[in-house]
Design a protein around this motif. Structure first.
Motif, short mmCIF file in Angstrom:
data_model
loop_
_atom_site.label_atom_id
_atom_site.label_comp_id
_atom_site.label_asym_id
_atom_site.label_seq_id
_atom_site.Cartn_x
_atom_site.Cartn_y
_atom_site.Cartn_z
N UNK A 108 28.80 46.96 -12.69
CA UNK A 108 27.54 47.69 -12.79
C UNK A 108 26.84 47.70 -11.43
N UNK A 109 26.18 48.79 -11.12
CA UNK A 109 25.54 48.96 -9.82
C UNK A 109 24.02 49.00 -9.96
N UNK A 110 23.33 48.34 -9.02
CA UNK A 110 21.87 48.25 -9.03
C UNK A 110 21.33 48.40 -7.61
N UNK A 111 20.05 48.67 -7.50
CA UNK A 111 19.37 48.60 -6.22
C UNK A 111 19.33 47.13 -5.78
N UNK A 112 19.69 46.88 -4.54
CA UNK A 112 19.82 45.51 -4.05
C UNK A 112 18.54 44.69 -4.32
N UNK A 113 17.39 45.19 -3.93
CA UNK A 113 16.16 44.41 -4.06
C UNK A 113 15.85 44.09 -5.52
N UNK A 114 16.20 45.01 -6.43
CA UNK A 114 15.90 44.79 -7.85
C UNK A 114 16.80 43.72 -8.46
N UNK A 115 18.10 43.75 -8.14
CA UNK A 115 19.00 42.76 -8.74
C UNK A 115 18.77 41.38 -8.14
N UNK A 116 18.41 41.32 -6.85
CA UNK A 116 18.11 40.02 -6.24
C UNK A 116 16.85 39.41 -6.84
N UNK A 117 15.89 40.27 -7.17
CA UNK A 117 14.68 39.76 -7.83
C UNK A 117 15.02 39.26 -9.22
N UNK A 118 15.94 39.95 -9.89
CA UNK A 118 16.41 39.53 -11.22
C UNK A 118 17.02 38.14 -11.14
N UNK A 119 17.84 37.92 -10.12
CA UNK A 119 18.46 36.60 -9.92
C UNK A 119 17.40 35.54 -9.62
N UNK A 120 16.40 35.89 -8.83
CA UNK A 120 15.37 34.92 -8.43
C UNK A 120 14.55 34.44 -9.62
N UNK A 165 14.68 52.23 -12.80
CA UNK A 165 14.76 53.65 -13.20
C UNK A 165 14.33 54.58 -12.06
N UNK A 166 14.49 54.10 -10.83
CA UNK A 166 14.21 54.90 -9.63
C UNK A 166 15.52 55.11 -8.86
N UNK A 167 15.59 56.17 -8.02
CA UNK A 167 16.80 56.39 -7.23
C UNK A 167 17.09 55.17 -6.33
N UNK A 168 18.38 54.85 -6.20
CA UNK A 168 18.78 53.71 -5.37
C UNK A 168 18.91 54.13 -3.91
N UNK A 169 18.47 53.24 -3.03
CA UNK A 169 18.61 53.45 -1.59
C UNK A 169 19.67 52.53 -1.00
N UNK A 170 19.83 51.36 -1.61
CA UNK A 170 20.81 50.37 -1.14
C UNK A 170 21.56 49.82 -2.35
N UNK A 171 22.47 50.63 -2.94
CA UNK A 171 23.15 50.20 -4.17
C UNK A 171 24.16 49.09 -3.91
N UNK A 172 24.18 48.11 -4.82
CA UNK A 172 25.18 47.03 -4.75
C UNK A 172 25.78 46.87 -6.14
N UNK A 173 27.05 46.44 -6.16
CA UNK A 173 27.79 46.33 -7.42
C UNK A 173 28.04 44.86 -7.75
N UNK A 174 27.87 44.51 -9.03
CA UNK A 174 28.14 43.16 -9.51
C UNK A 174 29.60 43.03 -9.91
N UNK A 189 27.84 37.06 -6.36
CA UNK A 189 27.85 37.85 -5.13
C UNK A 189 27.65 39.33 -5.45
N UNK A 190 27.01 40.05 -4.54
CA UNK A 190 26.85 41.49 -4.71
C UNK A 190 27.60 42.20 -3.61
N UNK A 191 28.23 43.32 -3.98
CA UNK A 191 29.05 44.06 -3.02
C UNK A 191 28.40 45.41 -2.71
N UNK A 192 28.12 45.69 -1.45
CA UNK A 192 27.52 46.99 -1.10
C UNK A 192 28.39 48.15 -1.60
N UNK A 193 27.80 49.07 -2.27
CA UNK A 193 28.51 50.24 -2.78
C UNK A 193 28.31 51.38 -1.77
#
Length: 442
Positions: free
Chosen positions: A81-93, A68-77, A110-114
């Motif tokens: 849906x788009x998420x902050x890279x560090x948050x979605x990678x932590x979700x996967x981990x 729920x914070x502004x994204x700095x490095x958005x990636x799309x699944x 895989x995540x795609x840089x938006x």
């Protein structure tokens, strides 16, 4: 990129509503921003801009659904849906291989840089940052102009300039810093003196209470003529002026080298008690109590406070006070009971014991502590008369409540000692009868 097609609520940015295509077309993503081109935007660090701006309203598409914070490095699944890279990678981990938003299983992890959304976020924040900086520069310029004007104008023109300066420093933090940095505190302080009108004095004080004052500035403001003017305004000014004067004097008292003689003024104490008793403007009550409390912390002034008839006035006000004021008033009475004059004034006031008993176990543990301390002081002063009155108004039952409660052990001990003191004048049977205690409690 389905998310980027959502409407962006750009309230606060020209009041427009636009989607991604419109943003590109209008230059929000290109070089047609507000007052700068792409080159300027790229030089700004996004993380620093987000932290410095601290905006409460941000387009929802910029927000990561996980943090729920502004994204700095958005990636799309693969779900779109788009998420902050560090948050979605932590979700996967953590072993989650579903989309946090849609709860769909992922057929591709895989995540795609938006990049387009990232550029939109960066440019939007760059625009907000640029506008903030421009507003700050405008505000700083305004504050400097007013300070220059104050050096030359007099009379009503000076009052109007001070009103404008107050408005600016009230609305803008940067203006407060500018006033301090440009020597405004010294200038404002110089306007306070024995011949200063209340119109000018009230405006100056309302500005000074909002500024960071260094030791030199505080010392300058403790000059007798300046304090005398504040006391006069406490007696005769508007409620806002009175409150500001109490705040400024308290601020000055925080200085390590503060001389208590400066506030050892009967006129000041009388004015503060008027503020405490003012039922038309209850907002001033707590400010009056707070300043008296600060003054009372200096033992040598307590007898002077008692001499202003403060004790019976405070005791009479106790039933009408709300929690915060009640706690401060009890603290003051407790402090004043430490001097013989205060103790005598409490014992001579017919409502002291009933009002103290009423407070026990009804408001807060701190109030109970102060009430017990006051009751102990006056009952020790005149054990027979005071303890008899205390028993008649129900003190014993209240003390038993304290003893049986989960409050601080020291309060329980004090209650037990006070209960013993009250019972010395009676036989057990008469004491139980007077206290109307049941056999179980006995």
């Amino acid at each position: 990129m389905p998310e980027c097609k959502k409407l962006l609520n750009r309230e606060g940015v020209d009041g427009q509503v636009l989607d991604l295509d419109t943003a590109v077309k209008d230059g929000v993503l290109g070089g047609g921003g507000v007052g700068f081109g792409t080159g300027f935007a790229e030089k700004l660090d996004l993380k620093n801009m987000i932290q410095e701006l601290s905006l409460s309203e941000i387009p929802s598409v910029f927000i990561c659904p996980i943090s729920l914070e502004p994204m700095e490095d958005p990636v799309t699944l693969c779900t779109g849906q788009t998420y902050e890279r560090s948050n979605i990678l932590k979700w996967f981990s953590l072993g989650h291989f579903i989309c946090p938003t849609t709860m769909q299983e992922l057929w591709d992890d895989n995540v795609t840089p938006n990049n387009t959304l990232q550029k939109l976020i960066h440019t939007w924040f760059s625009q907000m940052y640029f506008r903030m900086k421009k507003r700050s520069e405008d505000v700083q310029g305004t504050a400097c102009e007013i300070l220059d004007t104050l050096k030359s104008v007099k009379g009503q023109a000076r009052v109007q300039s001070l009103k404008e300066l107050r408005r600016v420093v009230t609305n803008h933090v940067i203006a407060r810093k500018t006033v301090v940095d440009k020597g405004g505190v010294s200038l404002l302080s110089s306007l306070l003196g024995p011949y200063t009108s209340h119109a000018i004095g009230s405006e100056v004080v309302s500005i000074l209470v909002q500024l960071e004052l260094d030791s030199s500035s505080r010392l300058n403001l403790t000059q007798p003529a300046k304090i005398s003017l504040m006391v006069d305004m406490l007696n005769e000014g508007s409620i806002e002026t009175k409150i500001n004067c109490t705040l400024l004097i308290r601020l000055l008292m925080d200085e390590n080298d503060f001389q208590v003689e400066i506030v050892s003024s009967r006129s000041l104490l009388v004015a503060l008690m008027r503020l405490v008793k003012d039922k038309r403007h209850p907002s001033g009550n707590i400010h009056g109590l707070n300043l008296i409390k600060s003054i009372c912390s200096h033992k040598q002034v307590r007898s002077l406070i008692v001499s202003t008839n403060a004790v019976p006035q405070l005791v009479e006000l106790l039933p009408s006070f709300k929690h915060e004021c009640l706690e401060q008033a009890l603290f003051l009475l407790d402090e004043l009971s430490s001097v013989p004059e205060g103790k005598l004034a409490l014992s001579e006031c017919s409502t002291t014991i009933p009002n103290m008993v009423r407070v026990l176990m009804r408001v807060s543990e701190r109030c109970t502590q102060h009430a017990l301390s006051i009751l102990w002081s006056i009952c020790k002063l005149s054990p027979h008369e005071c303890s008899s009155m205390a028993v008649d108004v129900g003190l014993a039952a209240k003390l038993l409540l304290v003893i049986q409660s989960g409050c601080d052990p020291s309060l329980k001990q004090q209650s037990a000692e006070l209960l013993k003191l009250c019972s010395l004048n009676y036989s057990d049977s008469i004491f139980f009868s007077k206290c109307k205690l049941t056999r179980t409690i006995q």
